[in-house]
Scaffold this active site. Sequence first.
Site, PDB file in Angstrom:
ATOM      1  N   ASP A  66      39.562  41.621  39.028  1.00 47.81           N
ATOM      2  CA  ASP A  66      38.368  41.329  39.944  1.00 47.81           C
ATOM      3  C   ASP A  66      38.744  39.674  40.086  1.00 47.81           C
ATOM      4  OD1 ASP A  66      37.858  40.654  37.391  1.00 47.81           O
ATOM      5  OD2 ASP A  66      35.551  40.733  37.771  1.00 47.81           O
ATOM      6  N   TYR A  68      39.085  35.447  40.163  1.00 46.37           N
ATOM      7  CA  TYR A  68      38.867  34.628  39.109  1.00 46.37           C
ATOM      8  C   TYR A  68      37.475  33.967  38.978  1.00 46.37           C
ATOM      9  CZ  TYR A  68      43.906  33.761  38.791  1.00 46.37           C
ATOM     10  OH  TYR A  68      45.385  34.001  38.691  1.00 46.37           O
ATOM     11  N   PHE A  79      45.048  36.849  41.859  1.00 55.01           N
ATOM     12  CA  PHE A  79      45.905  35.931  40.981  1.00 55.01           C
ATOM     13  C   PHE A  79      46.188  34.591  41.731  1.00 55.01           C
ATOM     14  CE2 PHE A  79      46.928  40.337  39.878  1.00 55.01           C
ATOM     15  CZ  PHE A  79      46.513  40.308  38.563  1.00 55.01           C
ATOM     16  N   HIS A 188      47.595  44.027  32.199  1.00 59.16           N
ATOM     17  CA  HIS A 188      47.075  42.902  32.923  1.00 59.16           C
ATOM     18  C   HIS A 188      47.836  41.864  32.359  1.00 59.16           C
ATOM     19  CE1 HIS A 188      44.537  39.854  34.823  1.00 59.16           C
ATOM     20  NE2 HIS A 188      44.021  40.652  35.659  1.00 59.16           N
TER      21      HIS A 188
END
Length: 225
Positions: A66, A68, A79, A188
């Site tokens: 999801d 930041y 990202f 991740h």
Amino acid sequence: MPHSNVQNDWQQLLEKEFTEPYYQELCEFLKEEYASKSIFPPVKNIFQALHDTPFSKVKVVILGQDPYHGVGQAHGLSFSVQPGVRPPPSLKNIFKEIESDLGITIPSNGHLQKWGKQGVLLLNTVLTVREGEANSHRKRGWETLTNEIIRLLGERDQPTVFILWGKPAQSKRILINERFHCVLTAPHPSPLSAHRGFVGSKPFSKTNDFLETNGIERVDWALED
């Protein structure tokens, strides 16, 4: 709300989803959230990934979790951060992996739109989040929409690379026809999990090797500083 006029080929492909009850419920939830709390990204950027990378142009998908949840960070591309915003730890780990994998110097700029314009769909499984609360908008409907996005891409016979980072992203693997496509999975890139197999996974060279093998132009992963 969220603005579902994507203005490229995604619009027609997702038109039916935008009329489904789950999506209407999601919109009502988001109206309340944006009115009463600090939510990221800004409404106008929720579908930035689809705007930047039309369905017909997608050759790589980078799927995260999801957005930041820090102020000024999320802007609709997984990202990525806007120019001038310090790259968060996950993005720093991505850049370290690019340097290790391809020898590309780590940039100070974390704006990944250049990738999106080359056909890299920078998508999350969930497209909004509350400030300071990771996963706060999960199981509200976003996963159903992003399932459909991945299903549409995964059923094409146009060879595509799917880079699935983290368990929420990897849960979508079943939607992808792996006879045509390359699926790369890893933990991740967050500092909490990167050491469990993200570091050294070499997704960027593997992506370009697959594209080249299939007669598709490689991605230039280098970013301007």
